[in-house]
Enzyme design. Structure first.
Site, PDB file in Angstrom:
ATOM      1  CE  LYS A 113      -3.741   0.076   2.408  1.00 21.95           C
ATOM      2  NZ  LYS A 113      -4.789   0.159   3.427  1.00 21.95           N
ATOM      3  NE  ARG A 122      -6.511   4.105   5.002  1.00 17.42           N
ATOM      4  CZ  ARG A 122      -7.801   3.892   4.788  1.00 17.42           C
ATOM      5  NH1 ARG A 122      -8.279   2.679   4.780  1.00 17.42           N
ATOM      6  NH2 ARG A 122      -8.611   4.901   4.584  1.00 17.42           N
ATOM      7  N   GLY A 151      -7.922  -6.833   4.959  1.00 17.09           N
ATOM      8  CA  GLY A 151      -8.860  -6.908   6.088  1.00 17.09           C
ATOM      9  C   GLY A 151      -8.335  -7.638   7.313  1.00 17.09           C
ATOM     10  CG  MET A 178      -2.584  -6.995   9.986  1.00 15.51           C
ATOM     11  SD  MET A 178      -0.922  -6.574   9.544  1.00 15.51           S
ATOM     12  CE  MET A 178      -1.019  -6.402   7.789  1.00 15.51           C
ATOM     13  NE  ARG A 233      -6.252  -4.086  -2.464  1.00 17.18           N
ATOM     14  CZ  ARG A 233      -6.732  -4.271  -1.249  1.00 17.18           C
ATOM     15  NH1 ARG A 233      -5.929  -4.444  -0.239  1.00 17.18           N
ATOM     16  NH2 ARG A 233      -8.030  -4.272  -1.035  1.00 17.18           N
ATOM     17  CG  HIS A 287     -14.406 -10.118   5.132  1.00 19.80           C
ATOM     18  ND1 HIS A 287     -14.844 -11.363   5.506  1.00 19.80           N
ATOM     19  CD2 HIS A 287     -13.087 -10.078   5.418  1.00 19.80           C
ATOM     20  CE1 HIS A 287     -13.825 -12.032   6.021  1.00 19.80           C
ATOM     21  NE2 HIS A 287     -12.748 -11.264   5.975  1.00 19.80           N
ATOM     22  NE  ARG A 327      -1.459 -45.148  -6.477  1.00 20.68           N
ATOM     23  CZ  ARG A 327      -1.376 -43.817  -6.521  1.00 20.68           C
ATOM     24  NH1 ARG A 327      -2.165 -43.132  -7.321  1.00 20.68           N
ATOM     25  NH2 ARG A 327      -0.506 -43.177  -5.758  1.00 20.68           N
ATOM     26  NE  ARG A 342       1.668 -49.330  -7.902  1.00 19.88           N
ATOM     27  CZ  ARG A 342       1.314 -48.483  -6.934  1.00 19.88           C
ATOM     28  NH1 ARG A 342       2.208 -47.631  -6.466  1.00 19.88           N
ATOM     29  NH2 ARG A 342       0.100 -48.465  -6.463  1.00 19.88           N
ATOM     30  CD  GLU A 378       6.970 -47.321  -4.297  1.00 23.85           C
ATOM     31  OE1 GLU A 378       6.069 -46.538  -3.975  1.00 23.85           O
ATOM     32  OE2 GLU A 378       6.748 -48.433  -4.796  1.00 23.85           O
ATOM     33  CB  SER A 383       8.345 -43.974 -11.651  1.00 18.70           C
ATOM     34  OG  SER A 383       7.321 -43.076 -11.289  1.00 18.70           O
ATOM     35  N   GLY A 393       8.364 -42.777  -6.317  1.00 23.66           N
ATOM     36  CA  GLY A 393       7.090 -42.861  -5.593  1.00 23.66           C
ATOM     37  C   GLY A 393       7.275 -42.113  -4.293  1.00 23.66           C
ATOM     38  CB  THR A 394       7.625 -38.517  -3.642  1.00 22.12           C
ATOM     39  OG1 THR A 394       6.541 -38.175  -4.490  1.00 22.12           O
ATOM     40  CG2 THR A 394       8.936 -38.338  -4.364  1.00 22.12           C
ATOM     41  CG  ASN A 395       2.347 -40.667  -2.555  1.00 18.02           C
ATOM     42  OD1 ASN A 395       2.539 -39.467  -2.557  1.00 18.02           O
ATOM     43  ND2 ASN A 395       1.509 -41.257  -3.399  1.00 18.02           N
ATOM     44  CG  ASP A 396       5.054 -46.241  -0.383  1.00 13.33           C
ATOM     45  OD1 ASP A 396       4.703 -46.389   0.800  1.00 13.33           O
ATOM     46  OD2 ASP A 396       4.437 -46.714  -1.350  1.00 13.33           O
ATOM     47  CB  CYS A 434       4.144 -41.635 -10.213  1.00 14.74           C
ATOM     48  SG  CYS A 434       4.892 -42.979  -9.290  1.00 14.74           S
ATOM     49  CE1 TYR A 456       6.652 -39.979 -15.190  1.00 10.87           C
ATOM     50  CE2 TYR A 456       8.551 -40.517 -16.561  1.00 10.87           C
ATOM     51  CZ  TYR A 456       7.592 -40.885 -15.625  1.00 10.87           C
ATOM     52  OH  TYR A 456       7.580 -42.157 -15.128  1.00 10.87           O
TER      53      TYR A 456
HETATM   54  C1  PEP Z   1       4.078 -43.544  -4.077  1.00 15.94           C
HETATM   55  O1  PEP Z   1       4.397 -44.256  -3.126  1.00 15.94           O
HETATM   56  O2  PEP Z   1       4.475 -42.386  -4.218  1.00 15.94           O
HETATM   57  C2  PEP Z   1       3.159 -44.056  -5.098  1.00 15.94           C
HETATM   58  C3  PEP Z   1       2.867 -43.341  -6.156  1.00 15.94           C
HETATM   59  O3  PEP Z   1       2.566 -45.234  -4.846  1.00 15.94           O
HETATM   60  P1  PEP Z   1       1.306 -45.413  -3.883  1.00 15.94           P
HETATM   61  O4  PEP Z   1       0.828 -44.068  -3.487  1.00 15.94           O
HETATM   62  O5  PEP Z   1       0.307 -46.165  -4.671  1.00 15.94           O
HETATM   63  O6  PEP Z   1       1.918 -46.202  -2.778  1.00 15.94           O
HETATM   64 MG    MG Z   2       4.042 -46.397  -3.258  1.00 19.10          MG
END
Ligand code: PEP
Ligand code: MG
Length: 893
Positions: free
Chosen positions: A23, A93, A102, A104, A337, A453, A559, A615, A751, A770, A772-775, A838, A858
């Site tokens: 501002k 202000r 809104g 602060m 703004r 608001h 899957r 998979r 993973e 690939s 598998g970043t969840n695991d 993935c 990718y």
């Molecule tokens: C993972 O582990 O990132 C994955 C893609 O496999 P899932 O979520 O099915 O275990």
């Molecule tokens: Mg997995």
């Protein structure tokens, strides 16, 4: 060099935004361009941080600087703070570096006291105006600085109105306001033990402190958390000469956007109120008139404002949100703004500005937040549905929502935590309702305009919202919403369409959205910039088709277990698991094979010409069997029933035995992933056969497929070696039987940490990785991905033990290092090793940025996040490219 603590508007510019806040910097820039901005100065974020470091007190040197800045302001305005004859009044202000609308505090009309109010009365020849200003000041100061709740003041006004039989504030006279002021002052004395401060310098210092303090109020902290704004930035404070929009019918105040913030259409869009102060518009207490009507009410002002708004948009090369005030026929700009906008508008405005030659494609891509694209892909009301439209309000934020009606933010939050979908209905919302808005599917208010608001906040969050729905009578006490003859109560189903403003009884069916020309155009530009390919996680042909429509360049993860879960498959899968002999198992697998083959064929057809990564079975087998506790309960009930069928009891007992045998204490670390294929190779063999037979069929029909067979949860190269052999054997069998050669590759998911650490060895056997970043997140942190969020992760995030939820945003320092190592080591052995991600992170913008830097080929994400990933990938490429920005900066013309 030391940072300045105070900067006058005459010396401010966007270059000092980090100090002056958005501002203040904009006010400086406009002042320097000669626009009609009331004079003032900014206490910088450096002053705020110093205030906090100094134990929340202003250093006396700072007080001296404030005095000096005031002297200059007094000279410029020709008025003096506290001068009974010609008092200077100021607004105080907040103004953070990243806008937090809104959240602060603000104090207006500061400088009024028992003497200066008389001066104001004399100057304006309007006692009513002067005393109205004074009571507003006491009210705001009382609330913000002295901590007396706003409603206490409102109650005094309500009592006064009752005494005078007045239905609105405007019916109260100067004498009435004087009585109200005395009662306010009494209340202040009672509450604080001190009289209302009469010394304007003290008023100013305390107001500045209160605004600094409001950086840390609860709603500001929640807002920062939601919008991921650092708590360490502090706010600037702007002290500016007051101008009054409430000095009669030649005065007024308004807010306007240079383009429609809902649709992006290029029209001046906003609202104004004659004879009102700015807060009246923003608070949504009176419903304002549309800006176009200003051209009839004040034609010269309208023209001047339109001209300024064009200059501002051209200067900032973006849609502006401008606050203005007209004081006795003079136009003042109080703020400009970059305007908040819906995702739909963001896309259209960015694309239009490119077409208009104002910005280049790169800038357009940077302007759109990938997370917002999600909103465009949001659902809307099925046009074929029969609707019981109860009424129509202002379409303040698009998208449709359905849920159970609730009337307060706390209930909204509680019900949503219980898993209910809710619609929050309020007469109007205030910043204190923010947690309720977060928790709701959508918001409905009976008062307030498009810039109220509720409208601003909902748009920012991409929630459907209808405002100013005057026919909706909301009785908070009774918990009822009445529209015409219909009365709805808490818990009743209600739907709202924020695109049309329709309020609809019941739960209406919603459908998927269509994508605008501008949306497609922007994504095509994104494709020109990005290096990362974008694939989709899709388990069937419909998801594959959707993904392809959104621009997916293949399937990054299919899957296969989801195919097993379908109702017609589960009995066969259970037969397969419960089989006592190899023959029994083979018989069940033989029945499953054609079903899987059909599924794969559908996916291959949908993805003709694009890569498809499939998979093999991943989850522990017990997931396909009934739950142990449920089974036990059923069995107990059967046993207690004298008429129960003995055979049924026997079958259930058998099932129970198997479920117990498969039971694991740590199933996520147990018999799953490739460990299933190692112990039951016939399951993987069936799946691979189904894949190759489907591929052979589709190739024969003229399509192009190249399945990528992916082995999950590999931790040791020998697992992959053995599974690869199995795949190759089945491929040979299918090829020799069908006479069809099938191009394919075999790769693995990375993973578990060991896979990343030994990526070089694993790469010998893999054509692709690939991540598998969840695991990988689960196994790197050692946090159960199913339990952590409910048990301790929220605490960790709230208390900043962790900066983010690592299951949402990739932990680049830990998990990310394993990814980078995996890529590097893998490519050391195989330079052309294909790498992707993935896990859920493949559809999250900051994680995508990391993937770009880590050199992955990718990302793969859910179909509806593919557009987001395309844009995020382009932004990552732009951010890390060394090309200079071709846009040149312009002066306000
Ligand atoms: C993972 O582990 O990132 C994955 C893609 O496999 P899932 O979520 O099915 O275990
Ligand atoms: Mg997995």
């Amino acid at each position: 060099m030391s940072q300045p603590f105070i900067i006058p508007f005459t010396e401010g510019s966007m270059e000092q935004k980090h100090l002056m806040g958005g501002k203040g910097a904009n006010l400086g820039e406009m002042t320097q361009a000669g626009l009609p901005v009331p004079p003032g100065f900014t206490l910088t974020t450096a002053a705020c941080l110093e205030y906090y470091e100094n134990g929340r007190t202003l250093k006396s040197a700072r007080k001296d600087e404030i005095r000096k800045a005031l002297d200059a302001l007094e000279e410029k305005s020709g008025k003096k703070l506290g001068d009974p004859a010609n008092p200077l009044l100021v607004s105080v202000r907040s103004g953070a570096v990243i806008s937090m609308p809104g959240m602060m505090d603000t104090v207006l009309n500061l400088g009024l006291n028992d003497e200066t109010v008389q001066g104001l009365e004399g100057l304006t020849e309007s006692p009513r105006f002067a005393y109205d200003c004074y009571r507003r000041f006491i009210q705001m100061y009382g609330d913000v600085v002295l901590g007396i709740p706003h409603y206490r003041f409102e109650r005094v006004i309500e009592e006064m109105k009752e005494e005078r039989s007045a239905s609105s504030d405007t019916e109260l006279t100067a004498a009435d306001w004087q009585v109200v002021i005395e009662r306010f002052k009494d209340m202040v004395k009672e509450e604080t033990g001190q009289p209302f401060p009469q010394d304007p310098t003290e008023q100013l210092e305390r107001a500045i402190i209160a605004v600094f303090d409001s950086w840390n109020n609860q709603r500001a902290r929640i807002y920062r958390k939601i919008h991921k704004i650092s708590d360490d930035l502090g706010t600037a404070v702007n002290v500016q000469m007051m101008v009054f929009g409430n000095m009669g019918d030649d005065s007024g105040t308004g807010v306007a956007f240079t383009r429609n913030p809902s649709t992006g259409e290029k029209v001046l869009y906003g609202e104004f109120l004659i004879n009102a102060q700015g807060e009246d518009v923003v608070a949504g207490i009176r419903t304002p008139e549309p800006i176009a009507a200003l051209s009839n009410r004040m034609p010269a002002i309208y023209d001047a404002f339109r001209d300024i708004s064009r200059r501002l948009e051209a200067h900032y090369r973006d849609m502006q949100d401008i606050e203005f005030t007209v004081e006795r026929g003079n136009l003042y700009i109080l703020q400009t703004r970059n305007g908040k906008r819906t995702a739909h508008a963001a896309v259209k405005i960015a694309a239009d500005l490119v077409e208009e030659g104002v910005i280049d494609r790169r800038t357009a891509l940077e302007r759109v937040d990938p997370e917002h694209l999600d909103q465009i892909l949001h659902r809307r009301v099925d046009p074929d549905a029969r609707l019981n439209v109860l009424t129509k309000g202002l379409p303040a934020s698009p998208g449709a929502a359905a849920g159970k009606l609730v009337f307060d933010a706390d209930t909204a939050e509680r019900k949503s935590q219980e898993g209910e979908k809710v619609i929050l209905a309020r007469p109007e919302t205030t910043p204190d309702d923010i947690h309720g808005i977060v928790a709701s599917q959508g918001v409905l208010t009976s008062r307030g305009g498009m810039t109220s608001h509720a409208a601003v906040v909902a748009r920012g969050m991409g929630k459907p919202c209808i405002c100013g729905c005057e026919e909706a009578r909301i009785d908070l006490k009774a918990g009822e919403l009445t529209i015409g003859e219909t009365t709805l109560r808490e818990g009743d189903q209600l739907s709202i369409d924020g695109g049309t403003g329709h309020v609809i009884q019941g739960e209406v069916p919603l459908i998927d959205p269509e994508l605008s020309v501008e949306f497609q155009r922007l994504l095509e530009w994104a494709d020109e910039f990005r290096r990362l390919k974008v694939r989709a996680n899709a388990d069937n042909s419909e998801d594959s088709q959707t993904a392809r429509q959104f621009g997916a360049e293949g399937v990054g993860l299919c899957r296969t277990e989801h195919m097993f879960m379908e109702a017609d498959r589960i009995p066969l899968v259970r037969d397969m698991i419960l089989a006592e002999t190899a023959d029994e198992r083979r018989a069940a697998l033989d029945q499953l094979l054609p079903l899987q083959q059909g599924d794969f064929k559908g996916i291959f057809q949908a993805m003709d010409g694009l890569p498809v990564t499939i998979r093999l079975l991943d989850p522990p087998l017990h997931e396909f069997l009934p739950n142990l506790e449920e089974l036990l309960t059923e069995l107990v009930q059967l046993r207690m029933n004298p008429d129960a069928d003995r055979r049924e009891i026997g079958e259930k007992e058998e099932l129970l035995r198997k479920v117990r045998a498969l039971h694991e204490l740590n199933p996520m670390l147990g018999h799953r992933g490739c460990r299933l294929g190692m112990i039951h190779p016939e399951i993987y063999a069936m799946q691979v056969k189904a894949i190759f037979q489907a591929a052979a069929e589709v190739i024969r029909e003229g399509a192009s497929v190249e399945p990528e067979i992916m082995i999950p949860l590999v931790g040791h190269v020998n697992e992959l070696k053995e599974m690869r052999k199995l795949v190759e054997e089945v491929a040979e069998q299918v090829e020799s039987r069908t006479g069809q050669s099938i191009p394919f590759s075999v790769g693995t998911m990375i993973e578990v940490p060991r896979a990343a650490l030994t990526a070089a060895e694993i790469a010998e056997e893999a054509d692709f990785f690939s991540f598998g970043t969840n695991d990988l997140t689960q196994t790197t942190f050692g946090y159960s991905r199913d339990d952590a969020e409910g048990k301790f992760l929220h605490h960790y995030i709230d208390h900043k033990v962790l900066p983010e939820n690592p299951f949402v945003t990739l932990d680049t320092d830990g998990v990310g290092r394993l990814v980078s190592l995996g890529v590097r080591e893998g490519r050391r052995i195989k330079a052309d090793l294909k790498t992707g991600i993935c896990g859920e992170h493949g559809g999250e913008k900051r994680s995508i940025q990391f993937c770009h830097q880590a050199g992955l080929d990718y990302v793969s994400c859910s179909p509806f996040r593919v557009p987001l990933a395309r844009l995020a990938a382009a932004q990552a490429a732009i951010l890390h490219s060394s090309e200079p920005d071709t846009d040149s900066s312009a002066k306000i013309g």
